[in-house]
Design a protein around this motif. Structure first.
Motif, PDB file in Angstrom:
ATOM      1  N   THR A  68      46.544  43.508  38.394  1.00  0.00           N
ATOM      2  CA  THR A  68      47.982  43.295  38.235  1.00  0.00           C
ATOM      3  C   THR A  68      48.467  42.174  39.151  1.00  0.00           C
ATOM      4  O   THR A  68      49.121  41.225  38.717  1.00  0.00           O
ATOM      5  N   VAL A  69      48.138  42.273  40.419  1.00  0.00           N
ATOM      6  CA  VAL A  69      48.570  41.266  41.386  1.00  0.00           C
ATOM      7  C   VAL A  69      47.926  39.915  41.084  1.00  0.00           C
ATOM      8  O   VAL A  69      48.583  38.866  41.102  1.00  0.00           O
ATOM      9  N   TYR A  70      46.640  39.927  40.775  1.00  0.00           N
ATOM     10  CA  TYR A  70      45.901  38.685  40.542  1.00  0.00           C
ATOM     11  C   TYR A  70      46.437  37.932  39.334  1.00  0.00           C
ATOM     12  O   TYR A  70      46.713  36.729  39.394  1.00  0.00           O
ATOM     13  N   PHE A  71      46.625  38.646  38.226  1.00  0.00           N
ATOM     14  CA  PHE A  71      47.053  37.973  37.016  1.00  0.00           C
ATOM     15  C   PHE A  71      48.513  37.562  37.066  1.00  0.00           C
ATOM     16  O   PHE A  71      48.887  36.513  36.534  1.00  0.00           O
ATOM     17  N   VAL A  72      49.345  38.367  37.701  1.00  0.00           N
ATOM     18  CA  VAL A  72      50.733  37.951  37.841  1.00  0.00           C
ATOM     19  C   VAL A  72      50.813  36.673  38.666  1.00  0.00           C
ATOM     20  O   VAL A  72      51.589  35.758  38.367  1.00  0.00           O
ATOM     21  N   GLY A  73      49.970  36.574  39.699  1.00  0.00           N
ATOM     22  CA  GLY A  73      49.974  35.368  40.513  1.00  0.00           C
ATOM     23  C   GLY A  73      49.380  34.162  39.813  1.00  0.00           C
ATOM     24  O   GLY A  73      49.877  33.037  39.952  1.00  0.00           O
ATOM     25  N   SER A  74      48.313  34.376  39.043  1.00  0.00           N
ATOM     26  CA  SER A  74      47.584  33.243  38.455  1.00  0.00           C
ATOM     27  C   SER A  74      48.145  32.775  37.117  1.00  0.00           C
ATOM     28  O   SER A  74      47.767  31.697  36.647  1.00  0.00           O
ATOM     29  N   THR A  75      49.044  33.550  36.503  1.00  0.00           N
ATOM     30  CA  THR A  75      49.536  33.163  35.177  1.00  0.00           C
ATOM     31  C   THR A  75      50.307  31.850  35.197  1.00  0.00           C
ATOM     32  O   THR A  75      50.273  31.105  34.214  1.00  0.00           O
ATOM     33  N   PHE A  76      51.001  31.561  36.281  1.00  0.00           N
ATOM     34  CA  PHE A  76      51.724  30.299  36.320  1.00  0.00           C
ATOM     35  C   PHE A  76      50.753  29.127  36.262  1.00  0.00           C
ATOM     36  O   PHE A  76      50.952  28.161  35.522  1.00  0.00           O
ATOM     37  N   ILE A 114      49.014  24.391  42.670  1.00  0.00           N
ATOM     38  CA  ILE A 114      49.504  25.735  42.381  1.00  0.00           C
ATOM     39  C   ILE A 114      48.561  26.810  42.889  1.00  0.00           C
ATOM     40  O   ILE A 114      48.962  27.970  43.088  1.00  0.00           O
ATOM     41  N   ALA A 115      47.283  26.458  43.134  1.00  0.00           N
ATOM     42  CA  ALA A 115      46.318  27.460  43.592  1.00  0.00           C
ATOM     43  C   ALA A 115      46.669  28.000  44.971  1.00  0.00           C
ATOM     44  O   ALA A 115      46.405  29.178  45.269  1.00  0.00           O
ATOM     45  N   LEU A 116      47.264  27.191  45.828  1.00  0.00           N
ATOM     46  CA  LEU A 116      47.532  27.612  47.207  1.00  0.00           C
ATOM     47  C   LEU A 116      48.509  28.783  47.285  1.00  0.00           C
ATOM     48  O   LEU A 116      48.214  29.794  47.940  1.00  0.00           O
ATOM     49  N   PRO A 117      49.692  28.725  46.654  1.00  0.00           N
ATOM     50  CA  PRO A 117      50.572  29.897  46.716  1.00  0.00           C
ATOM     51  C   PRO A 117      50.005  31.114  45.996  1.00  0.00           C
ATOM     52  O   PRO A 117      50.285  32.250  46.395  1.00  0.00           O
ATOM     53  N   ILE A 118      49.191  30.896  44.962  1.00  0.00           N
ATOM     54  CA  ILE A 118      48.582  32.037  44.274  1.00  0.00           C
ATOM     55  C   ILE A 118      47.626  32.765  45.210  1.00  0.00           C
ATOM     56  O   ILE A 118      47.560  34.002  45.227  1.00  0.00           O
ATOM     57  N   MET A 119      46.880  32.013  46.020  1.00  0.00           N
ATOM     58  CA  MET A 119      45.984  32.626  47.001  1.00  0.00           C
ATOM     59  C   MET A 119      46.751  33.464  48.007  1.00  0.00           C
ATOM     60  O   MET A 119      46.329  34.566  48.374  1.00  0.00           O
ATOM     61  N   LEU A 120      47.900  32.967  48.443  1.00  0.00           N
ATOM     62  CA  LEU A 120      48.706  33.723  49.397  1.00  0.00           C
ATOM     63  C   LEU A 120      49.181  35.047  48.800  1.00  0.00           C
ATOM     64  O   LEU A 120      49.221  36.074  49.482  1.00  0.00           O
ATOM     65  N   ILE A 121      49.533  35.031  47.537  1.00  0.00           N
ATOM     66  CA  ILE A 121      49.942  36.266  46.872  1.00  0.00           C
ATOM     67  C   ILE A 121      48.785  37.260  46.854  1.00  0.00           C
ATOM     68  O   ILE A 121      48.948  38.443  47.177  1.00  0.00           O
ATOM     69  N   GLY A 148      38.246  39.201  47.834  1.00  0.00           N
ATOM     70  CA  GLY A 148      37.153  38.420  47.260  1.00  0.00           C
ATOM     71  C   GLY A 148      37.583  37.509  46.134  1.00  0.00           C
ATOM     72  O   GLY A 148      37.070  36.399  45.988  1.00  0.00           O
ATOM     73  N   LEU A 149      38.567  37.967  45.341  1.00  0.00           N
ATOM     74  CA  LEU A 149      39.024  37.181  44.205  1.00  0.00           C
ATOM     75  C   LEU A 149      39.763  35.907  44.608  1.00  0.00           C
ATOM     76  O   LEU A 149      39.721  34.904  43.890  1.00  0.00           O
ATOM     77  N   ALA A 150      40.470  35.936  45.717  1.00  0.00           N
ATOM     78  CA  ALA A 150      41.398  34.855  46.082  1.00  0.00           C
ATOM     79  C   ALA A 150      40.717  33.499  46.155  1.00  0.00           C
ATOM     80  O   ALA A 150      41.314  32.471  45.794  1.00  0.00           O
ATOM     81  N   TRP A 151      39.465  33.461  46.605  1.00  0.00           N
ATOM     82  CA  TRP A 151      38.813  32.181  46.869  1.00  0.00           C
ATOM     83  C   TRP A 151      38.345  31.476  45.605  1.00  0.00           C
ATOM     84  O   TRP A 151      37.950  30.304  45.660  1.00  0.00           O
ATOM     85  N   GLY A 152      38.398  32.133  44.473  1.00  0.00           N
ATOM     86  CA  GLY A 152      37.967  31.496  43.240  1.00  0.00           C
ATOM     87  C   GLY A 152      39.100  31.025  42.360  1.00  0.00           C
ATOM     88  O   GLY A 152      38.862  30.596  41.216  1.00  0.00           O
ATOM     89  N   ILE A 153      40.333  31.061  42.857  1.00  0.00           N
ATOM     90  CA  ILE A 153      41.481  30.721  42.011  1.00  0.00           C
ATOM     91  C   ILE A 153      41.489  29.239  41.654  1.00  0.00           C
ATOM     92  O   ILE A 153      41.663  28.865  40.483  1.00  0.00           O
ATOM     93  N   ALA A 154      41.302  28.352  42.626  1.00  0.00           N
ATOM     94  CA  ALA A 154      41.348  26.914  42.352  1.00  0.00           C
ATOM     95  C   ALA A 154      40.275  26.486  41.346  1.00  0.00           C
ATOM     96  O   ALA A 154      40.590  25.827  40.347  1.00  0.00           O
ATOM     97  N   PRO A 155      38.987  26.835  41.550  1.00  0.00           N
ATOM     98  CA  PRO A 155      37.992  26.427  40.544  1.00  0.00           C
ATOM     99  C   PRO A 155      38.232  27.064  39.179  1.00  0.00           C
ATOM    100  O   PRO A 155      37.897  26.464  38.148  1.00  0.00           O
ATOM    101  N   MET A 156      38.819  28.260  39.156  1.00  0.00           N
ATOM    102  CA  MET A 156      39.148  28.871  37.871  1.00  0.00           C
ATOM    103  C   MET A 156      40.158  28.024  37.112  1.00  0.00           C
ATOM    104  O   MET A 156      40.014  27.767  35.913  1.00  0.00           O
TER     105      MET A 156
END
Length: 461
Positions: A68-76, A114-121, A148-156
């Protein structure tokens, strides 16, 4: 060409179009690898959930909340990367190679920012969940997963930009090959990091998230290699002048992508809010919701792949100023998606009990009740599966002509004004409970899909 700065885009000029059979074949040819890529990605998520399910109901519930938290943050960020597709597809249709390259370039830069604020979330997910009234123990487990998930947001996000670029130039196959190779790699990383085997430390849910991040990094690097060195992608010289940001095109990306992002946020936010409501009912209800939603997501991947193909096909027609081609591409994609959605839905209904068991360990104390509720939710969601397929394909067709603002407003109406309110009332204020929440989701999605179809028919008239 149409722009999202207008509420009702002007009609496109007409041009000769291929036959219906040709359009259907081209849609299938483009959609098949895209849909298989989506299924491959969901296969990795399903593998993670299957491993996590052996840890117990609390772990499954924690995975649901972390998602829930991950996808809400990464959808933008996902919405911005999706905007690369219509920009690049229209440029490809107009035979503008430089614009195709610039569309990918601004997507890569936007993904980094956009990856940086998503990681903070993600790294503050536990505080967010506690603020939403979730159980402290489950929230703490969810934070371990998010760490563990946070560090893969930018390459995703970068991989999504590359994927949009490759699809726009009619070559989505390398993304499929990369994703298929990532499935066993993901399992080989998750298994030892979760349980502490083969000399790896026992990291639990953090290990599952870390494995996902490592796989994200690997898929991006593989995609970048294809885009740089393999034909026909190398002809676009995607890394040429990478540091030169095209701010005018970046503005177009934001104008198109921001409504897509918000639409994603409204959609994922609705299911995230449904997870919160389930958590208020009980932990078994939340676990059943997560399992049913995961199965639904597997069904959703096929129409989502068709939706991306619709964006490209409609974008190509728009780029060559072919109004009839725009309408034909959109309608053929809708027809294809509806037929497949009906077939898959029937299969899921008939085998729902057996499928649910794949996501639960036999030794769990609450496994029987959770499985029974998840199977019931799947039965309740029969109409939801079909209308959800229709809405995502129609949205993709509208994105091909850069129409994203009005669909955003329709999402507010269908998903939240109608869908969430119905879920809240039926789930928490009637005896239906978890079943009522899914009935509300079905109602909202059906109304939203009907409004989108009317929108596309009007604009492509």
């Amino acid at each position: 060409m149409t722009s999202t700065t207008r509420t009702d885009p002007a009609p496109l000029p007409t041009a000769p179009t291929p036959s219906l059979a040709h359009e259907l074949w081209e849609t299938i040819r483009l959609a098949a690898p895209m849909a298989l890529t989506q299924l491959s990605q969901i296969a990795m998520m399903s593998t993670d959930l299957a491993f996590i399910g052996r840890l117990g109901g609390d772990a499954v519930a924690a995975a649901a909340l972390a998602g829930t938290v991950y996808f809400v943050g990464s959808t933008f960020g996902m919405g911005l990367m999706s905007a690369v597709a219509p920009l690049a597809a229209q440029a490809f249709g107009a035979a503008d190679t430089a614009l195709v390259r610039r569309a990918l370039r601004v997507g890569l830069w936007a993904g980094l920012v956009i990856a940086l604020p998503i990681m903070l979330i993600a790294l503050n997910g536990e505080a967010i969940l506690l603020g939403l009234g979730q159980a402290p123990g489950v929230a703490h487990l969810a934070q371990a997963y998010l760490a563990g998930l946070a560090w893969g947001i930018a390459p995703m996000l970068w991989f999504l930009a590359l994927r949009s670029f490759m699809g726009a130039v009619n070559r989505p196959e390398p993304v499929l090959w990369i994703t298929l190779a990532a499935i066993p790699l993901n399992a080989l990383l998750v298994y030892p990091l979760l349980y502490g085997l083969w000399g790896f430390p026992r990291l639990g849910l953090t290990g599952v998230g870390l494995a996902t991040s490592l796989v994200n990094a690997g898929t991006f690097l593989a995609g970048l290699w294809f885009a740089t060195y393999r034909p026909p992608f190398r002809d676009y010289r995607v890394l040429a002048q990478l540091g030169d940001v095209d701010w005018r095109l970046m503005r177009q990306l934001l104008v198109i992508g921001a409504p897509i992002s918000l639409s994603f946020l409204l959609e994922y936010g609705l299911f995230s809010a449904a997870a919160i409501l389930m958590g208020w009912i009980s932990t078994p209800a939340l676990a059943a919701h997560q399992i049913a939603l995961q199965i639904t997501a597997i069904l959703f991947m096929v129409p989502f792949g068709i939706s991306m193909a619709a964006t490209v096909r409609v974008g190509h027609a728009a780029g060559r100023s072919d109004a009839r081609g725009v309408r034909r591409a959109g309608l053929m994609a809708m027809l294809l998606g509806l037929l497949l959605a009906v077939l898959f839905t029937l299969g899921i209904i008939l085998a729902r009990f057996e499928i649910v068991q794949l996501f639960l360990g036999a030794g769990l104390a609450d496994a029987a009740a959770t499985a029974a509720l998840a199977a019931t939710l799947l039965l309740v969601g029969t109409t939801f599966f079909i209308t959800d397929a229709l809405q995502t394909i129609t949205v993709g067709a509208l994105r091909g002509i850069k129409d994203t603002r009005v669909p955003l407003l329709l999402a507010v109406l269908g998903y939240w004004v109608i869908g969430f309110c119905a879920s809240y009332l039926l789930g928490l204020h009637t005896a239906l409970g978890a079943i009522g929440i899914w009935i509300g989701l079905s109602i909202g999605t059906a109304i939203y899909s009907a409004l989108l179809v009317l929108r596309f028919l009007r604009l492509s008239r």
